[in-house]
Design an enzyme around this catalytic site. Structure first.
Site, PDB file in Angstrom:
ATOM      1  N   ASP A  16      86.446  80.983  54.882  1.00  0.00           N
ATOM      2  CA  ASP A  16      85.745  81.617  56.004  1.00  0.00           C
ATOM      3  C   ASP A  16      86.349  82.991  56.326  1.00  0.00           C
ATOM      4  O   ASP A  16      87.532  83.218  56.092  1.00  0.00           O
ATOM      5  CB  ASP A  16      85.821  80.692  57.227  1.00  0.00           C
ATOM      6  CG  ASP A  16      84.772  81.044  58.274  1.00  0.00           C
ATOM      7  OD1 ASP A  16      83.912  81.904  58.007  1.00  0.00           O
ATOM      8  OD2 ASP A  16      84.816  80.452  59.366  1.00  0.00           O
ATOM      9  N   ARG A  20      83.886  89.097  58.599  1.00  0.00           N
ATOM     10  CA  ARG A  20      84.790  89.786  59.528  1.00  0.00           C
ATOM     11  C   ARG A  20      85.794  90.659  58.782  1.00  0.00           C
ATOM     12  O   ARG A  20      86.162  91.733  59.240  1.00  0.00           O
ATOM     13  CB  ARG A  20      85.520  88.754  60.401  1.00  0.00           C
ATOM     14  CG  ARG A  20      84.672  88.295  61.584  1.00  0.00           C
ATOM     15  CD  ARG A  20      85.214  87.030  62.194  1.00  0.00           C
ATOM     16  NE  ARG A  20      84.952  85.881  61.333  1.00  0.00           N
ATOM     17  CZ  ARG A  20      85.565  84.712  61.434  1.00  0.00           C
ATOM     18  NH1 ARG A  20      86.508  84.545  62.337  1.00  0.00           N
ATOM     19  NH2 ARG A  20      85.246  83.727  60.621  1.00  0.00           N
ATOM     20  N   HIS A  33      82.214  89.104  50.669  1.00  0.00           N
ATOM     21  CA  HIS A  33      81.876  88.002  49.753  1.00  0.00           C
ATOM     22  C   HIS A  33      82.360  88.316  48.335  1.00  0.00           C
ATOM     23  O   HIS A  33      82.808  87.425  47.608  1.00  0.00           O
ATOM     24  CB  HIS A  33      80.364  87.747  49.737  1.00  0.00           C
ATOM     25  CG  HIS A  33      79.832  87.307  51.069  1.00  0.00           C
ATOM     26  ND1 HIS A  33      80.466  86.359  51.835  1.00  0.00           N
ATOM     27  CD2 HIS A  33      78.735  87.678  51.777  1.00  0.00           C
ATOM     28  CE1 HIS A  33      79.777  86.163  52.960  1.00  0.00           C
ATOM     29  NE2 HIS A  33      78.724  86.963  52.952  1.00  0.00           N
ATOM     30  N   ASN A  64      73.712  77.965  55.811  1.00  0.00           N
ATOM     31  CA  ASN A  64      73.850  79.380  55.446  1.00  0.00           C
ATOM     32  C   ASN A  64      72.525  80.072  55.085  1.00  0.00           C
ATOM     33  O   ASN A  64      72.458  81.300  55.045  1.00  0.00           O
ATOM     34  CB  ASN A  64      74.834  79.571  54.284  1.00  0.00           C
ATOM     35  CG  ASN A  64      76.294  79.381  54.674  1.00  0.00           C
ATOM     36  OD1 ASN A  64      77.113  78.924  53.884  1.00  0.00           O
ATOM     37  ND2 ASN A  64      76.639  79.742  55.908  1.00  0.00           N
ATOM     38  N   SER A 191      82.731  71.849  60.393  1.00  0.00           N
ATOM     39  CA  SER A 191      81.433  72.396  60.007  1.00  0.00           C
ATOM     40  C   SER A 191      80.746  71.650  58.863  1.00  0.00           C
ATOM     41  O   SER A 191      80.308  72.267  57.884  1.00  0.00           O
ATOM     42  CB  SER A 191      81.571  73.883  59.640  1.00  0.00           C
ATOM     43  OG  SER A 191      81.974  74.622  60.764  1.00  0.00           O
ATOM     44  N   GLU A 202      94.478  65.775  56.592  1.00  0.00           N
ATOM     45  CA  GLU A 202      95.122  66.680  57.542  1.00  0.00           C
ATOM     46  C   GLU A 202      94.250  67.926  57.622  1.00  0.00           C
ATOM     47  O   GLU A 202      93.638  68.330  56.619  1.00  0.00           O
ATOM     48  CB  GLU A 202      96.514  67.091  57.028  1.00  0.00           C
ATOM     49  CG  GLU A 202      97.511  65.964  56.952  1.00  0.00           C
ATOM     50  CD  GLU A 202      97.914  65.451  58.323  1.00  0.00           C
ATOM     51  OE1 GLU A 202      98.037  66.257  59.267  1.00  0.00           O
ATOM     52  OE2 GLU A 202      98.104  64.221  58.450  1.00  0.00           O
TER      53      GLU A 202
HETATM   54  C1  FPP Z   1      82.201  82.512  54.806  1.00  0.00           C
HETATM   55  O1  FPP Z   1      82.439  83.764  55.380  1.00  0.00           O
HETATM   56  C2  FPP Z   1      81.738  82.636  53.422  1.00  0.00           C
HETATM   57  C3  FPP Z   1      80.495  82.287  52.963  1.00  0.00           C
HETATM   58  C4  FPP Z   1      79.463  81.691  53.811  1.00  0.00           C
HETATM   59  C5  FPP Z   1      80.107  82.516  51.562  1.00  0.00           C
HETATM   60  C6  FPP Z   1      81.224  82.344  50.583  1.00  0.00           C
HETATM   61  C7  FPP Z   1      80.841  82.993  49.327  1.00  0.00           C
HETATM   62  C8  FPP Z   1      81.681  83.456  48.387  1.00  0.00           C
HETATM   63  C9  FPP Z   1      83.179  83.334  48.476  1.00  0.00           C
HETATM   64  C10 FPP Z   1      81.170  84.161  47.187  1.00  0.00           C
HETATM   65  C11 FPP Z   1      80.173  83.437  46.328  1.00  0.00           C
HETATM   66  C12 FPP Z   1      80.423  82.037  45.985  1.00  0.00           C
HETATM   67  C13 FPP Z   1      81.278  81.565  45.035  1.00  0.00           C
HETATM   68  C14 FPP Z   1      81.364  80.120  44.731  1.00  0.00           C
HETATM   69  C15 FPP Z   1      82.184  82.413  44.264  1.00  0.00           C
HETATM   70  P1  FPP Z   1      81.439  84.323  56.486  1.00  0.00           P
HETATM   71  O2  FPP Z   1      80.431  85.182  55.816  1.00  0.00           O
HETATM   72  O3  FPP Z   1      80.901  83.178  57.268  1.00  0.00           O
HETATM   73  O4  FPP Z   1      82.428  85.203  57.336  1.00  0.00           O
HETATM   74  P2  FPP Z   1      82.346  85.511  58.888  1.00  0.00           P
HETATM   75  O5  FPP Z   1      82.514  84.184  59.590  1.00  0.00           O
HETATM   76  O6  FPP Z   1      83.490  86.429  59.095  1.00  0.00           O
HETATM   77  O7  FPP Z   1      81.017  86.138  59.147  1.00  0.00           O
END
Ligand code: FPP
Length: 235
Positions: A16, A20, A33, A64, A191, A202
């Site tokens: 997560d 940000r 990302h 999402n 979540s 844990e």
């Molecule tokens: C959470 O951060 C992240 C996601 C919802 C997407 C995660 C995706 C990747 C790491 C890349 C693609 C996937 C793979 C398997 C390599 P957020 O966007 O919710 O951050 P925020 O809470 O700061 O807005």
């Protein structure tokens, strides 16, 4: 990290803070990302080096989809790129399993996912679970439906339904339950991640945004885990 200590652990990670991280730098969320996907690959490699038994990453939740289309497109592009690179960043003995409902994903991704799973199915090293369009409640409902179908078709009797038969219908069937679940970025929630599997896990929270997360952070998380007193409801 002393290699031996992390051996055999099962770990869940909620990646997560990508958005940000990017915002803090004045970058588009998608830059977070992109960096997040690199960290995902590096932590997978590191977990493998440490002898971890299973690691599960929450890449995309059923919730999402409500994000803007441009962001969804980039996340899916990055997922596709990671799929194409997968044989490069996993080890020869790693097994890959995808958790989640695949129907809404791109056809080319579904094909790669099936291919990777099939080619790695008999491997006996670390299991890399990637949760994509995954939700813990959805997984539990799916298991319940499967059991109901089997009872309806006469392949199972209702009295046979217990924790083991239920667990055998989850995406993670046969795998060790997570010893700990880590969430980055300061949010302290589960979540909808590994609801069944995480019953005794844990929970570890760190303020670091996922794109900033390094092997040293992972070591610190492991230290925190080893400092916990796990009783599983006993004394
Ligand atoms: C959470 O951060 C992240 C996601 C919802 C997407 C995660 C995706 C990747 C790491 C890349 C693609 C996937 C793979 C398997 C390599 P957020 O966007 O919710 O951050 P925020 O809470 O700061 O807005």
């Amino acid at each position: 990290m002393d290699k031996k200590r992390a051996e055999g652990l099962s770990i869940g990670i909620i990646m997560d803070g990508n958005g940000r991280w990017a915002k803090k730098r004045g970058l588009p969320r998608t830059a977070g990302h992109k960096k997040g996907a690199e960290v995902f690959e590096d932590i997978t490699r590191y977990a493998n080096e440490l002898g971890v038994a299973a690691i599960t990453f929450y890449a995309f939740s059923t919730e999402n989809w409500s994000r803007p289309k441009e962001e969804l497109d980039v996340i899916m592009d990055l997922f596709g790129a990671s799929l194409r690179r997968m044989y490069k960043f996993i080890k020869e003995n790693n097994r890959v399993v995808f958790l989640g409902e695949r129907a809404p994903l791109r056809a080319e991704h579904r094909e790669m996912m099936a291919d990777i799973e099939q080619k790695t199915a008999r491997r006996e090293g670390m299991i890399l679970n990637v949760a994509v369009n995954y939700g813990g409640r959805q997984e539990i409902v799916r298991a319940a439906r499967r059991l109901a179908d089997e009872v309806k078709e006469g392949r199972l009797s209702a009295d046979e339904i217990d924790e083991d038969t239920f667990e055998a219908r989850l995406y993670t069937t046969g795998q060790p339950m997570p010893d700990f679940i880590l969430r980055t970025s300061g949010e302290e929630r589960v979540s909808n991640f590994l609801l069944w599997q995480g019953a005794y896990s844990e929970l570890i929270f760190t303020d670091t945004y996922w794109p900033d997360f390094t092997r040293a952070h992972f070591d610190a998380v492991l230290e925190q885990f080893f400092g916990r007193d796990r009783r599983f409801g006993g004394l």
